[in-house]
Motif scaffolding. Structure first.
Motif, PDB file in Angstrom:
ATOM      1  N   GLU A   1       4.633   5.623  -7.110  1.00 58.90           N
ATOM      2  CA  GLU A   1       3.841   6.151  -8.228  1.00 58.90           C
ATOM      3  C   GLU A   1       3.858   7.680  -8.224  1.00 58.90           C
ATOM      4  OE1 GLU A   1      -0.696   5.913 -10.095  1.00 58.90           O
ATOM      5  OE2 GLU A   1      -0.280   5.091  -8.104  1.00 58.90           O
ATOM      6  N   PHE A   2       3.767   8.243  -7.024  1.00 56.18           N
ATOM      7  CA  PHE A   2       3.795   9.701  -6.910  1.00 56.18           C
ATOM      8  C   PHE A   2       5.136  10.240  -7.391  1.00 56.18           C
ATOM      9  CE2 PHE A   2       4.507  13.664  -4.538  1.00 56.18           C
ATOM     10  CZ  PHE A   2       3.326  14.350  -4.821  1.00 56.18           C
TER      11      PHE A   2
ATOM     12  N   GLU B   1      -5.818   6.675   6.139  1.00 57.12           N
ATOM     13  CA  GLU B   1      -5.852   5.816   4.966  1.00 57.12           C
ATOM     14  C   GLU B   1      -5.086   4.509   5.174  1.00 57.12           C
ATOM     15  OE1 GLU B   1      -4.705   8.069   1.504  1.00 57.12           O
ATOM     16  OE2 GLU B   1      -5.814   9.834   2.193  1.00 57.12           O
TER      17      GLU B   1
ATOM     18  N   SER C   1       6.568  11.520   1.335  1.00 52.37           N
ATOM     19  CA  SER C   1       5.335  11.356   2.105  1.00 52.37           C
ATOM     20  C   SER C   1       4.773  12.714   2.523  1.00 52.37           C
ATOM     21  CB  SER C   1       5.575  10.470   3.330  1.00 52.37           C
ATOM     22  OG  SER C   1       6.317  11.120   4.337  1.00 52.37           O
TER      23      SER C   1
ATOM     24  N   GLU D   1      -1.607  16.251  -2.441  1.00 53.22           N
ATOM     25  CA  GLU D   1      -2.735  15.359  -2.749  1.00 53.22           C
ATOM     26  C   GLU D   1      -3.697  15.187  -1.582  1.00 53.22           C
ATOM     27  OE1 GLU D   1      -1.308  11.650  -4.335  1.00 53.22           O
ATOM     28  OE2 GLU D   1      -1.082  12.535  -6.340  1.00 53.22           O
TER      29      GLU D   1
ATOM     30  N   MET E   1       3.102  14.440  -0.542  1.00 53.24           N
ATOM     31  CA  MET E   1       1.815  13.804  -0.836  1.00 53.24           C
ATOM     32  C   MET E   1       0.719  14.336   0.083  1.00 53.24           C
ATOM     33  SD  MET E   1       2.966   9.846  -1.596  1.00 53.24           S
ATOM     34  CE  MET E   1       1.276   9.263  -1.852  1.00 53.24           C
TER      35      MET E   1
ATOM     36  N   TRP F   1      -2.363  10.039   5.934  1.00 58.48           N
ATOM     37  CA  TRP F   1      -1.677   8.758   6.031  1.00 58.48           C
ATOM     38  C   TRP F   1      -2.263   7.823   7.079  1.00 58.48           C
ATOM     39  CZ3 TRP F   1       0.909   6.742   2.352  1.00 58.48           C
ATOM     40  CH2 TRP F   1       1.669   7.517   1.476  1.00 58.48           C
TER      41      TRP F   1
ATOM     42  N   THR G   1      -3.176  13.567   1.140  1.00 57.33           N
ATOM     43  CA  THR G   1      -3.077  12.226   1.717  1.00 57.33           C
ATOM     44  C   THR G   1      -3.143  12.305   3.237  1.00 57.33           C
ATOM     45  OG1 THR G   1      -1.679  11.534  -0.134  1.00 57.33           O
ATOM     46  CG2 THR G   1      -1.693  10.123   1.825  1.00 57.33           C
TER      47      THR G   1
ATOM     48  N   ASP H   1       0.822  -1.213   0.000  1.00 60.20           N
ATOM     49  CA  ASP H   1       0.000   0.000   0.000  1.00 60.20           C
ATOM     50  C   ASP H   1       0.857   1.265   0.000  1.00 60.20           C
ATOM     51  OD1 ASP H   1      -1.944   1.917   0.257  1.00 60.20           O
ATOM     52  OD2 ASP H   1      -2.893   1.074   2.050  1.00 60.20           O
TER      53      ASP H   1
ATOM     54  N   ARG I   1       2.156   3.607  -3.572  1.00 65.92           N
ATOM     55  CA  ARG I   1       1.597   4.951  -3.702  1.00 65.92           C
ATOM     56  C   ARG I   1       2.699   6.004  -3.753  1.00 65.92           C
ATOM     57  NH1 ARG I   1      -3.007   5.124   0.889  1.00 65.92           N
ATOM     58  NH2 ARG I   1      -3.192   7.271   0.116  1.00 65.92           N
TER      59      ARG I   1
END
Length: 481
Positions: free
Chosen positions: A100-101, A193, A179, A186, A182, A190, A188, A93, A97
């Motif tokens: 990819e970011f 999620e 991190s 975005e 993100m 953390w 995120t 997970d 992510r």
């Protein structure tokens, strides 16, 4: 609860994962015997695996299995601390992510800044229920064997070189920066999620089980130094005791009963610049490829969402000596700060973001370094000196230590392996650690927190740590200049 694929044997699990990865048809899987690991300890059982493919032109794959046996200590750790669940969550997970970011937004990231280059290749996991140990369920993680690729951890008594520290701090700074960006770019969230990013190891619910380990470890070390300082004139190998050491040791003894909660404070304390942390970022969870200087991080079993400086302290406190940090700390922190800043900008974070005027200033990073410095002190106290004790006697050295000061000297000599970097060397390093963290203001910060708990009657040990006063901050800055 993670969904687990179920397999009859480890061999079948490996065959399935390799073929699912599109590497070809598997001809044979050979599983080796359990091996020792300086890093993994009781948290898992490691196995070496060789995979031969039907296409004979391809070299066999060298893989590595980490196994948590349901009825063994490794299974207990997973039930208790979610060690395997957390590692699987990272690889399935968190890492995809973040990688990819980086791929989507990163411009000009080097291999040393690219997350997919910083960790071993992960093939997958599964629950094995049969095989030669039918009835003994095993949770198994499969990844590439980086040892067969030439990567190696440093030796038991070794400290890291400047080149190795630079590579490690560059990699972990990029990890932290990704991190963080993100979160900003975005949105995120953390912990929401990925709930397994919650602090498990230092959670208050584990205080009863884990407090004795923290308190006993510090107590044994302090008892050793206290005894040796009492017979300083009779030591065959002279030790350098700093002025005021006795008072410093008394101050440390006073907070030992609270050290688990204090560490939990730091690990779970809320802050505007918290990031996804490795969580167990020490010398034996970092491997280097000598030919190129590349580095890989592994053992993601207690990752957390926390201050990024917990990782920095965890690492520097164990891979460098107080003398090394006295000479190079600013250089170490500059590598970390500059990489964090550079990667943030490469990922598109606006230069107006508050982090550039906060954590990523020289003063801001040093401020956070001081607030979290107890983390470094405890890691250094727990893990540095034992490296210089003969391995066969390491477990019993402290528990059988006599109370008589003169007898302690003989007790130490009995585990002297005769090398230059022997137990006496390790003891001097620990004495220097005590003085280093006193000068950093660590004890001042801790005493402020403990006093607040005592005066307010906060039984739950809230996760707020008071910031340094301006006077104390400049006292700290002068201590490391």
């Amino acid at each position: 609860m993670l969904k687990r694929k179920i397999f009859d044997t480890v061999e079948y699990l490996v065959e399935s994962l390799v073929e699912d990865a599109g590497l070809g048809k598997v001809a044979k899987v050979t599983v080796g015997k359990p091996t020792e690991s300086a890093s993994l300890g009781m948290a898992s059982v490691p196995l070496a695996i060789e995979v031969k493919l039907v296409n004979e032109e391809k070299d066999p794959l060298s893989l590595f299995a980490k196994i948590a046996e349901k009825d063994g200590m490794s299974g207990y750790f997973n039930d208790f601390l979610k060690t395997f669940d957390k590692e699987i969550a990272f690889y399935e997970d968190i890492l995809p992510r973040m990688a990819e970011f980086q791929t989507k937004r990163g411009k000009g990231l080097t291999d040393g800044e690219t997350l997919s280059c910083l960790v071993p290749k992960y093939y997958g996991s599964g629950l094995v229920t049969g095989g030669t140990d039918a009835g003994k369920d095993k949770l198994v993680i499969i990844m590439e064997d980086i040892v067969k690729l030439g990567y190696a951890v440093t030796g038991r008594k070794d400290f890291h070189s400047l080149q190795q520290i630079t590579a490690s701090l560059t990699g972990i700074a990029s990890w932290h920066a990704t991190s963080y960006v993100m979160q900003v770019m975005e949105g995120t969230e953390w912990v929401r999620e990925v709930p397994l990013l919650e602090e498990y190891f230092l959670a208050p619910r584990h205080a009863q089980q884990l407090t004795p380990w923290f308190s006993d470890t510090l107590t044994y070390h302090i008892q050793l130094i206290t005894s040796l300082s009492a017979v300083d004139d009779n030591l065959k190998i002279p030790l350098k005791f700093p002025p005021g050491l006795a008072e410093t040791l008394v101050r440390i003894r006073k907070f030992i009963p609270d050290v688990f909660h204090l560490m939990g404070h730091i690990g779970s304390r809320e802050g505007p610049f918290n990031v996804v942390c490795h969580g167990d970022f020490h010398m034996w969870n970092v491997a280097f490829l000598a030919a190129t200087g590349r580095v890989k991080f592994f053992d993601l079993q207690i990752h957390r969402f926390s201050s990024s400086l917990t990782d920095v302290h965890h690492y520097l406190s164990q891979v460098s000596t107080p003398a090394m940090r006295k000479e190079h700390l600013h250089e170490y922190l500059d590598v970390y700060r500059e990489t964090f800043s550079r990667v943030c900008l490469k990922l598109g974070l606006p230069s107006s973001d508050p982090i550039f005027k906060g954590l990523l200033t020289t003063e801001g990073l040093l401020h956070e370094y001081s607030l979290t410095s107890l983390w470094g002190f405890v890691c250094a106290a727990a893990y540095v000196l034992p490296r210089f004790i003969i391995p066969s006697q390491k477990d019993s050295f402290f528990t059988t230590m006599p109370s008589d000061a003169e007898a302690v000297v003989e007790h130490v000599n009995n585990v002297d392996d005769g090398t230059t970097e022997n137990i006496w060397f390790g003891i001097q390093v620990f004495i220097d650690i005590v003085e280093e963290y006193r000068r950093l203001g660590t004890l001042d910060v801790v005493e402020d927190v403990v006093t607040k708990w005592q005066t307010t009657g906060v039984a739950s040990k809230s996760n707020h740590i008071e910031p340094l006063t301006e006077v104390r901050f400049y006292k700290l800055k002068n201590a490391v200049d």
